[in-house]
Write a protein that holds these residues in place. Structure first.
Motif, PDB file in Angstrom:
ATOM      1  N   ARG A   1       0.832  -1.204   0.000  1.00  0.00           N
ATOM      2  CA  ARG A   1       0.000   0.000   0.000  1.00  0.00           C
ATOM      3  C   ARG A   1       0.870   1.260   0.000  1.00  0.00           C
ATOM      4  O   ARG A   1       0.602   2.212  -0.740  1.00  0.00           O
ATOM      5  N   VAL A   2       1.906   1.286   0.816  1.00  0.00           N
ATOM      6  CA  VAL A   2       2.796   2.447   0.870  1.00  0.00           C
ATOM      7  C   VAL A   2       3.479   2.656  -0.474  1.00  0.00           C
ATOM      8  O   VAL A   2       3.556   3.775  -0.992  1.00  0.00           O
ATOM      9  N   ASN A   3       3.981   1.560  -1.058  1.00  0.00           N
ATOM     10  CA  ASN A   3       4.621   1.647  -2.376  1.00  0.00           C
ATOM     11  C   ASN A   3       3.661   2.211  -3.423  1.00  0.00           C
ATOM     12  O   ASN A   3       4.035   3.064  -4.238  1.00  0.00           O
ATOM     13  N   ALA A   4       2.427   1.729  -3.391  1.00  0.00           N
ATOM     14  CA  ALA A   4       1.448   2.180  -4.376  1.00  0.00           C
ATOM     15  C   ALA A   4       1.207   3.675  -4.263  1.00  0.00           C
ATOM     16  O   ALA A   4       1.157   4.392  -5.282  1.00  0.00           O
ATOM     17  N   GLU A   5       1.082   4.170  -3.041  1.00  0.00           N
ATOM     18  CA  GLU A   5       0.817   5.603  -2.875  1.00  0.00           C
ATOM     19  C   GLU A   5       2.028   6.442  -3.277  1.00  0.00           C
ATOM     20  O   GLU A   5       1.878   7.517  -3.871  1.00  0.00           O
ATOM     21  N   ILE A   6       3.225   5.981  -2.940  1.00  0.00           N
ATOM     22  CA  ILE A   6       4.421   6.709  -3.349  1.00  0.00           C
ATOM     23  C   ILE A   6       4.472   6.829  -4.868  1.00  0.00           C
ATOM     24  O   ILE A   6       4.710   7.916  -5.423  1.00  0.00           O
ATOM     25  N   LEU A   7       4.228   5.729  -5.557  1.00  0.00           N
ATOM     26  CA  LEU A   7       4.305   5.739  -7.022  1.00  0.00           C
ATOM     27  C   LEU A   7       3.175   6.557  -7.642  1.00  0.00           C
ATOM     28  O   LEU A   7       3.402   7.341  -8.576  1.00  0.00           O
ATOM     29  N   ILE A   8       1.969   6.388  -7.148  1.00  0.00           N
ATOM     30  CA  ILE A   8       0.835   7.144  -7.701  1.00  0.00           C
ATOM     31  C   ILE A   8       1.068   8.643  -7.569  1.00  0.00           C
ATOM     32  O   ILE A   8       0.903   9.400  -8.537  1.00  0.00           O
ATOM     33  N   PHE A   9       1.479   9.075  -6.401  1.00  0.00           N
ATOM     34  CA  PHE A   9       1.634  10.510  -6.184  1.00  0.00           C
ATOM     35  C   PHE A   9       2.911  11.063  -6.817  1.00  0.00           C
ATOM     36  O   PHE A   9       2.956  12.240  -7.183  1.00  0.00           O
TER      37      PHE A   9
ATOM     38  N   GLU B   1      13.576   7.327  -9.134  1.00  0.00           N
ATOM     39  CA  GLU B   1      13.963   7.151  -7.727  1.00  0.00           C
ATOM     40  C   GLU B   1      12.813   6.566  -6.910  1.00  0.00           C
ATOM     41  O   GLU B   1      13.029   5.729  -6.026  1.00  0.00           O
ATOM     42  N   ALA B   2      11.592   6.991  -7.202  1.00  0.00           N
ATOM     43  CA  ALA B   2      10.431   6.446  -6.490  1.00  0.00           C
ATOM     44  C   ALA B   2      10.275   4.954  -6.779  1.00  0.00           C
ATOM     45  O   ALA B   2      10.036   4.149  -5.874  1.00  0.00           O
ATOM     46  N   HIS B   3      10.417   4.571  -8.048  1.00  0.00           N
ATOM     47  CA  HIS B   3      10.318   3.153  -8.410  1.00  0.00           C
ATOM     48  C   HIS B   3      11.455   2.345  -7.775  1.00  0.00           C
ATOM     49  O   HIS B   3      11.234   1.207  -7.332  1.00  0.00           O
ATOM     50  N   ARG B   4      12.623   2.927  -7.706  1.00  0.00           N
ATOM     51  CA  ARG B   4      13.763   2.230  -7.109  1.00  0.00           C
ATOM     52  C   ARG B   4      13.511   1.951  -5.629  1.00  0.00           C
ATOM     53  O   ARG B   4      13.773   0.852  -5.131  1.00  0.00           O
ATOM     54  N   LEU B   5      13.001   2.944  -4.904  1.00  0.00           N
ATOM     55  CA  LEU B   5      12.696   2.759  -3.488  1.00  0.00           C
ATOM     56  C   LEU B   5      11.652   1.670  -3.292  1.00  0.00           C
ATOM     57  O   LEU B   5      11.810   0.781  -2.445  1.00  0.00           O
ATOM     58  N   CYS B   6      10.595   1.716  -4.093  1.00  0.00           N
ATOM     59  CA  CYS B   6       9.510   0.738  -3.950  1.00  0.00           C
ATOM     60  C   CYS B   6       9.970  -0.668  -4.322  1.00  0.00           C
ATOM     61  O   CYS B   6       9.540  -1.656  -3.709  1.00  0.00           O
TER      62      CYS B   6
END
Length: 317
Positions: A235-243, A277-282
């Protein structure tokens, strides 16, 4: 005997040693008190808010606004942001003492009393709104007052403690300086102002969630339902990527609203890096690897700074 003969040289005024030490100690105490009050205003947050305010003013003006108006908005905006932060510290003093990240702040450290902090915050708020109302216009002053009230009464006092969507709903506060700066120049709000507002609004989720990931245990200890505390990694990954994607797409949607390639090209480049960078973190989080969340946190700040510097350059050139 040698101690007696050396004393006049070190204390020519003939003062008692304890009295001679009062001056430096008092000066250190004054500096410490001033530093504590400054710390309550969270200067780093103030700096970031001003980074978005000035370019918005420049775009609204179509160039460089009067230095007088810029000075008033910068001073008023700094005082408003500082007031909101001081009142935030006053309200959160009970949970700040439970978190390693915040237990050294002036209130949990008892270097400033709660009553003094409350008075300080209210005075800063009153002065900031009065400045904006007197020297800009009522719309800018009203937005300033609304931002302070929303951040402290709605976000800090209610949302932060009651819902994992607190970061989303609190995002309006961080984006408000864009509207305030624009309103101070024009007395109204145009589509470009709302577009830049949306950029900062969406940006706050991929900016703050990594910080909440790093201090997840702190928030859990204090009973604050930040998303990484109560939700799954997925869920956290999804929100990071969406936003993150919404932030970049919104920044590109602003491009046709009176901006040129001077804005568009660097915004496209840094937006691509931001999303990567967001995708890398997730991806790391999904694999159970060391996620290094502060890498995205710091890069998000760089991203926003470059985007708004591009806005300012576009307005000037």
């Amino acid at each position: 005997m040698s101690m007696i003969t050396e004393r006049p040289a070190s204390n020519p005024a003939g003062q008692h040693p304890a009295r001679a030490a009062e001056g430096p100690v008092a000066r250190r105490d004054v500096r410490g008190v001033i530093s504590a009050y400054v710390a309550l205003t969270k200067p780093r947050i103030v700096e970031l808010l001003l980074v978005t305010t000035v370019p918005a003013m420049m775009l609204a003006e179509g160039g460089l606004p009067s230095l007088w108006l810029m000075a008033i908005v910068l001073i008023g905006g700094s005082l408003a942001a500082g007031a909101a932060s001081v009142l935030n510290c006053y309200i959160d003093r009970d949970i700040d003492q439970l978190m390693r990240r915040t237990k050294r702040r002036p209130l949990p450290a008892h270097t400033v009393s709660p009553r003094s902090a409350l008075i300080f915050g209210l005075v800063l708020a009153a002065v900031s709104v009065a400045l904006m109302a007197t020297f800009t216009n009522l719309l800018a002053a009203g937005l300033t007052l609304a931002a302070i009230a929303y951040y402290d009464l709605v976000y800090t006092l209610w949302l932060k403690r009651s819902t994992p969507t607190n970061t989303f709903w609190g995002g309006a506060c961080g984006a408000a300086p864009v509207l305030i700066g624009w309103a101070a120049v024009t007395g109204s709000l145009a589509p470009a102002a709302w577009g830049l507002f949306a950029v900062v609004f969406f940006w706050q989720m991929p900016h703050f969630y990594p910080l909440a990931m790093k201090y997840k245990d702190d928030y859990a200890r204090a009973g604050i339902p930040m998303l990484p505390v109560v939700a799954s990694v997925r869920r956290v990954n999804a929100e990071i990527l969406i936003f993150a994607w919404l932030t970049v797409l919104t920044s590109l949607a602003v491009w046709p609203l009176g901006l040129s390639a001077i804005y568009g090209v660097p915004t496209l480049v840094v937006g691509a890096i931001f999303v990567v960078e967001a995708h890398r973190l997730c991806r790391r989080a999904t694999r159970g690897e060391a996620v290094k969340p502060m890498r995205l946190f710091h890069w998000s700040t760089t991203y926003l700074t470059i985007v708004f510097v591009a806005v300012a350059l576009d307005a000037l050139i």
